[in-house]
Design a protein around this motif. Sequence first.
Motif, mmCIF file in Angstrom:
data_model
loop_
_atom_site.group_PDB
_atom_site.id
_atom_site.type_symbol
_atom_site.label_atom_id
_atom_site.label_comp_id
_atom_site.label_asym_id
_atom_site.label_seq_id
_atom_site.Cartn_x
_atom_site.Cartn_y
_atom_site.Cartn_z
ATOM 1 N N GLY A 46 63.811 54.387 37.539
ATOM 2 C CA GLY A 46 63.152 54.043 36.284
ATOM 3 C C GLY A 46 62.445 52.708 36.367
ATOM 4 O O GLY A 46 62.240 52.158 37.450
ATOM 5 N N PRO A 47 62.085 52.139 35.211
ATOM 6 C CA PRO A 47 61.308 50.902 35.192
ATOM 7 C C PRO A 47 62.109 49.707 35.701
ATOM 8 O O PRO A 47 63.321 49.619 35.508
ATOM 9 C CB PRO A 47 60.929 50.729 33.727
ATOM 10 N N VAL A 48 61.391 48.790 36.358
ATOM 11 C CA VAL A 48 61.986 47.576 36.923
ATOM 12 C C VAL A 48 61.064 46.413 36.589
ATOM 13 O O VAL A 48 59.843 46.546 36.624
ATOM 14 C CB VAL A 48 62.136 47.702 38.461
ATOM 15 N N GLY A 49 61.670 45.262 36.259
ATOM 16 C CA GLY A 49 60.903 44.053 35.993
ATOM 17 C C GLY A 49 61.523 42.864 36.690
ATOM 18 O O GLY A 49 62.729 42.845 36.959
ATOM 19 N N MET A 50 60.690 41.868 36.994
ATOM 20 C CA MET A 50 61.165 40.674 37.690
ATOM 21 C C MET A 50 60.313 39.480 37.248
ATOM 22 O O MET A 50 59.093 39.561 37.227
ATOM 23 C CB MET A 50 61.015 40.864 39.203
ATOM 24 N N THR A 51 60.978 38.380 36.907
ATOM 25 C CA THR A 51 60.278 37.132 36.623
ATOM 26 C C THR A 51 59.849 36.499 37.935
ATOM 27 O O THR A 51 60.624 36.461 38.889
ATOM 28 C CB THR A 51 61.191 36.170 35.842
ATOM 29 N N ALA A 52 58.609 36.015 37.991
ATOM 30 C CA ALA A 52 58.100 35.389 39.212
ATOM 31 C C ALA A 52 57.102 34.290 38.846
ATOM 32 O O ALA A 52 56.280 34.475 37.948
ATOM 33 C CB ALA A 52 57.414 36.420 40.101
ATOM 34 N N ASN A 53 57.195 33.156 39.526
ATOM 35 C CA ASN A 53 56.176 32.134 39.341
ATOM 36 C C ASN A 53 55.328 31.965 40.599
ATOM 37 O O ASN A 53 54.424 31.157 40.635
ATOM 38 C CB ASN A 53 56.785 30.799 38.884
ATOM 39 N N SER A 54 55.606 32.761 41.623
ATOM 40 C CA SER A 54 54.815 32.729 42.847
ATOM 41 C C SER A 54 53.695 33.763 42.732
ATOM 42 O O SER A 54 53.762 34.850 43.292
ATOM 43 C CB SER A 54 55.697 33.023 44.059
ATOM 44 N N PHE A 55 52.656 33.424 41.988
ATOM 45 C CA PHE A 55 51.538 34.323 41.702
ATOM 46 C C PHE A 55 50.252 33.518 41.830
ATOM 47 O O PHE A 55 50.191 32.362 41.395
ATOM 48 C CB PHE A 55 51.672 34.882 40.272
ATOM 49 N N THR A 56 49.232 34.107 42.436
ATOM 50 C CA THR A 56 47.939 33.424 42.521
ATOM 51 C C THR A 56 46.820 34.434 42.745
ATOM 52 O O THR A 56 47.056 35.552 43.204
ATOM 53 C CB THR A 56 47.932 32.355 43.642
ATOM 54 N N SER A 57 45.615 34.014 42.444
ATOM 55 C CA SER A 57 44.454 34.828 42.787
ATOM 56 C C SER A 57 44.161 34.644 44.269
ATOM 57 O O SER A 57 44.453 33.596 44.848
ATOM 58 C CB SER A 57 43.247 34.416 41.944
ATOM 59 N N VAL A 58 43.599 35.671 44.885
ATOM 60 C CA VAL A 58 43.243 35.618 46.299
ATOM 61 C C VAL A 58 41.736 35.754 46.458
ATOM 62 O O VAL A 58 41.105 34.981 47.165
ATOM 63 C CB VAL A 58 43.961 36.733 47.097
ATOM 64 N N SER A 59 41.150 36.739 45.779
ATOM 65 C CA SER A 59 39.735 37.044 45.976
ATOM 66 C C SER A 59 39.161 37.678 44.716
ATOM 67 O O SER A 59 39.848 38.451 44.047
ATOM 68 C CB SER A 59 39.603 38.015 47.161
ATOM 69 N N LEU A 60 37.899 37.362 44.420
ATOM 70 C CA LEU A 60 37.204 38.020 43.318
ATOM 71 C C LEU A 60 36.499 39.289 43.793
ATOM 72 O O LEU A 60 36.310 40.219 43.034
ATOM 73 C CB LEU A 60 36.183 37.071 42.680
ATOM 74 N N ASP A 61 36.080 39.326 45.064
ATOM 75 C CA ASP A 61 35.374 40.468 45.612
ATOM 76 C C ASP A 61 35.839 40.729 47.033
ATOM 77 O O ASP A 61 35.390 40.040 47.950
ATOM 78 C CB ASP A 61 33.866 40.226 45.581
ATOM 79 N N PRO A 62 36.778 41.636 47.233
ATOM 80 C CA PRO A 62 37.369 42.530 46.239
ATOM 81 C C PRO A 62 38.373 41.776 45.365
ATOM 82 O O PRO A 62 38.866 40.717 45.758
ATOM 83 C CB PRO A 62 38.071 43.586 47.086
ATOM 84 N N PRO A 63 38.698 42.331 44.199
ATOM 85 C CA PRO A 63 39.630 41.660 43.290
ATOM 86 C C PRO A 63 41.074 41.763 43.780
ATOM 87 O O PRO A 63 41.684 42.827 43.692
ATOM 88 C CB PRO A 63 39.422 42.397 41.967
#
Length: 175
Positions: A46-63
Motif C-alpha cells: 500500500g501507500p508509503v511516505g517518508m520525510t526527506a530534506n535531501s531534495f534538489t533540482s538537477v536539470s530543467l531540460d530534461p526536467p
Amino acid sequence: MTHANTDPETLTGTWTPGTDGPRALRTALGRYATGVTVVTTMGPDGPVGMTANSFTSVSLDPPLILWCPSRASARFAAFEGAAHYAVHVLASDQLALCRHFSRHGTEFAGLDLSETPEGLPALSGCVARFDCRAEARHDGGDHAILVGRVLRAAFHPGDPLLFWNGRYGDFLHHG
C-alpha cells in the motif's frame, strides 16, 4: 559588506574524515538550510511516505530532480524499487505532517489526500508537488541517490517549512 570568517584556525568547529566522528560533520551540514519534503509512493503493501530534506533540482531540460532516502529506513526498499513517486514540498504550517512521516510511513488514515494519475497518494496544502518517474538510482553511501523525471509539477503560494541547525521553522523575515 560583512564577510563570513572562513579561516580554519578560527572556526568554532572542524571535521576531518577518519579522525572525527560523524557528529561534527552533521553539525557542519546543519548550517545549510533546506526545505522539507514528504515523498510518497505505492509499496507492495500500500501507500508509503517518508520525510526527506535531501531534495534538489538537477536539470530543467530534461526536467530532473533528486532526493536521497536513508538505507537504514524500514521504508527504503519501497522507494528504491518504486517506478513513480511524488515529492511534496511542505508549507510552513505542516510541521505535524513532517513529523508524522518521520515516524509513521504507512499511516495515511485521516489525512487530506487525493491521488496522482499514477495512483500515488497526493498530500494537500503543500507549496509544491513534483510527480516523478524513476530515472536513475546511484549509490550514495548510507543513502541512495534517486533521480526522478518530473512528469508534472503543481505549486501554490505560501512559505515553505525549513530545516536549519536541527530545528524546523519558517525562518523567513517578512517586511
